[in-house]
Design an enzyme around this catalytic site. Structure first.
Site, PDB file in Angstrom:
ATOM      1  N   ARG A  64       0.814  -1.206   0.000  1.00  0.00           N
ATOM      2  CA  ARG A  64       0.000   0.000   0.000  1.00  0.00           C
ATOM      3  C   ARG A  64       0.862   1.276   0.000  1.00  0.00           C
ATOM      4  O   ARG A  64       0.526   2.273  -0.649  1.00  0.00           O
ATOM      5  CB  ARG A  64      -0.868  -0.064   1.269  1.00  0.00           C
ATOM      6  CG  ARG A  64      -2.091   0.752   1.244  1.00  0.00           C
ATOM      7  CD  ARG A  64      -3.155   0.208   0.331  1.00  0.00           C
ATOM      8  NE  ARG A  64      -4.244   1.169   0.348  1.00  0.00           N
ATOM      9  CZ  ARG A  64      -5.495   0.898   0.056  1.00  0.00           C
ATOM     10  NH1 ARG A  64      -5.835  -0.310  -0.321  1.00  0.00           N
ATOM     11  NH2 ARG A  64      -6.404   1.827   0.109  1.00  0.00           N
ATOM     12  N   LEU A  92      -6.803   7.619   0.725  1.00  0.00           N
ATOM     13  CA  LEU A  92      -5.516   8.210   0.358  1.00  0.00           C
ATOM     14  C   LEU A  92      -4.536   8.031   1.511  1.00  0.00           C
ATOM     15  O   LEU A  92      -4.894   8.160   2.678  1.00  0.00           O
ATOM     16  CB  LEU A  92      -5.714   9.692   0.012  1.00  0.00           C
ATOM     17  CG  LEU A  92      -6.597   9.888  -1.234  1.00  0.00           C
ATOM     18  CD1 LEU A  92      -7.079  11.332  -1.342  1.00  0.00           C
ATOM     19  CD2 LEU A  92      -5.851   9.466  -2.497  1.00  0.00           C
ATOM     20  N   ASN A 106     -13.075  16.031  -1.170  1.00  0.00           N
ATOM     21  CA  ASN A 106     -13.794  14.783  -1.443  1.00  0.00           C
ATOM     22  C   ASN A 106     -15.301  15.043  -1.419  1.00  0.00           C
ATOM     23  O   ASN A 106     -15.765  15.931  -0.712  1.00  0.00           O
ATOM     24  CB  ASN A 106     -13.452  13.742  -0.370  1.00  0.00           C
ATOM     25  CG  ASN A 106     -14.167  12.411  -0.585  1.00  0.00           C
ATOM     26  OD1 ASN A 106     -14.152  11.857  -1.684  1.00  0.00           O
ATOM     27  ND2 ASN A 106     -14.803  11.889   0.455  1.00  0.00           N
ATOM     28  N   THR A 107     -16.030  14.287  -2.190  1.00  0.00           N
ATOM     29  CA  THR A 107     -17.485  14.347  -2.113  1.00  0.00           C
ATOM     30  C   THR A 107     -17.997  12.997  -1.636  1.00  0.00           C
ATOM     31  O   THR A 107     -17.535  11.944  -2.075  1.00  0.00           O
ATOM     32  CB  THR A 107     -18.117  14.780  -3.459  1.00  0.00           C
ATOM     33  OG1 THR A 107     -19.515  14.529  -3.407  1.00  0.00           O
ATOM     34  CG2 THR A 107     -17.512  14.065  -4.637  1.00  0.00           C
ATOM     35  N   HIS A 108     -18.931  13.048  -0.690  1.00  0.00           N
ATOM     36  CA  HIS A 108     -19.431  11.828  -0.058  1.00  0.00           C
ATOM     37  C   HIS A 108     -20.965  11.819  -0.096  1.00  0.00           C
ATOM     38  O   HIS A 108     -21.588  12.827   0.231  1.00  0.00           O
ATOM     39  CB  HIS A 108     -18.931  11.768   1.395  1.00  0.00           C
ATOM     40  CG  HIS A 108     -19.332  10.518   2.095  1.00  0.00           C
ATOM     41  ND1 HIS A 108     -18.704   9.304   1.853  1.00  0.00           N
ATOM     42  CD2 HIS A 108     -20.315  10.264   2.984  1.00  0.00           C
ATOM     43  CE1 HIS A 108     -19.290   8.367   2.578  1.00  0.00           C
ATOM     44  NE2 HIS A 108     -20.266   8.922   3.273  1.00  0.00           N
ATOM     45  N   GLY A 142      -8.348  10.522   8.250  1.00  0.00           N
ATOM     46  CA  GLY A 142      -9.393   9.564   8.610  1.00  0.00           C
ATOM     47  C   GLY A 142     -10.259   9.183   7.425  1.00  0.00           C
ATOM     48  O   GLY A 142     -10.030   9.626   6.302  1.00  0.00           O
ATOM     49  N   ASP A 144     -13.423   9.821   5.708  1.00  0.00           N
ATOM     50  CA  ASP A 144     -14.530  10.789   5.597  1.00  0.00           C
ATOM     51  C   ASP A 144     -14.685  11.651   6.846  1.00  0.00           C
ATOM     52  O   ASP A 144     -15.796  11.970   7.263  1.00  0.00           O
ATOM     53  CB  ASP A 144     -15.857  10.055   5.260  1.00  0.00           C
ATOM     54  CG  ASP A 144     -15.758   9.283   3.952  1.00  0.00           C
ATOM     55  OD1 ASP A 144     -15.113   9.778   3.022  1.00  0.00           O
ATOM     56  OD2 ASP A 144     -16.308   8.167   3.873  1.00  0.00           O
TER      57      ASP A 144
END
Ligand code: GAR
Length: 202
Positions: A64, A92, A106-108, A142, A144
């Site tokens: 990773r 990430l 980011n979009t959640h 973390g 989200d």
């Protein structure tokens, strides 16, 4: 215009919204490259728009950390002002955030902190909430958890299944993401108490 690198893993409809907006000369950002972690439709959308893409698969790397480094190098090569995670289904890593944190959006598909993770729409339906929605936020270490930039509610209908609800959320997500990216590209973000994000007004 601000340089955007967009990361995606799926159909790329959020990417498409950014590409479409950025084709208007008054939009303050341009998509300079698209990064993916798997073969996906987002790559085809990039190609159709004449935008270069790069694919960095976890499975092609020793571990990773090596993947994280390779992805960071590819993104950095495009000198982004902002990185947008638009349906990118990987967390990430530390190297990536060390290099870009504060500039990753980011979009959640839920109203965070409710229903973080990869199954937000299914989780909200299973819980039985009557309202869910869209959250655009800065990415931190973390899952989200980063400072929230914008949120908008979407009602859950009795007749909804995961796909119908997700489609209605995505309509909101596309508009919210395009607005937030423009605002941050023009005016930046100030974060206080490590938590509260404010986009200064003009
Ligand atoms: C969007 O709903 C996005 O919020 C979600 O994936 C979808 C991508 O749609 N992301 C996550 O769930 C991340 N945890 P798209 O491929 O049509 O742009």
């Amino acid at each position: 215009p601000a340089r955007l690198v967009v990361l995606a893993s799926g159909t790329g409809s959020l990417l498409q919204a950014l590409i479409d907006e950025a084709s208007r000369p008054e939009y303050p950002a341009q998509v300079v490259a698209v990064g993916v972690d798997r073969v996906c439709e987002a790559e085809e959308r990039a190609a159709r728009a004449g935008i270069g893409s790069f694919r960095v698969r976890v499975g092609d790397h020793a571990d990773r950390a090596a993947w994280d480094r390779a992805l960071s190098d590819e993104v950095a090569a495009h000198r982004p002002d902002l990185v947008v995670s638009a349906g990118f289904m990987k967390i990430l890593g530390p190297e990536f955030l060390g290099r870009f944190q504060g500039r990753v959006i980011n979009t959640h598909p839920a109203l965070l902190p409710a229903f973080p993770g990869a199954h937000a729409v299914a989780d909200a339906l299973a819980y039985g909430v009557k309202v869910t929605g869209s959250t655009v936020h800065l990415v931190d270490g973390g899952v989200d958890t980063g400072p929230i930039l914008a949120q908008e509610a979407v009602s859950v209908l009795d007749t909804d299944d995961e796909s119908s609800l997700h489609e209605r959320i995505k309509v909101v997500e596309r508009r919210l993401l395009v607005e937030v990216v423009a605002a941050v590209a023009t005016r930046g973000v100030v974060v206080s108490d490590g938590r509260k994000a404010v986009i200064p007004s003009e």
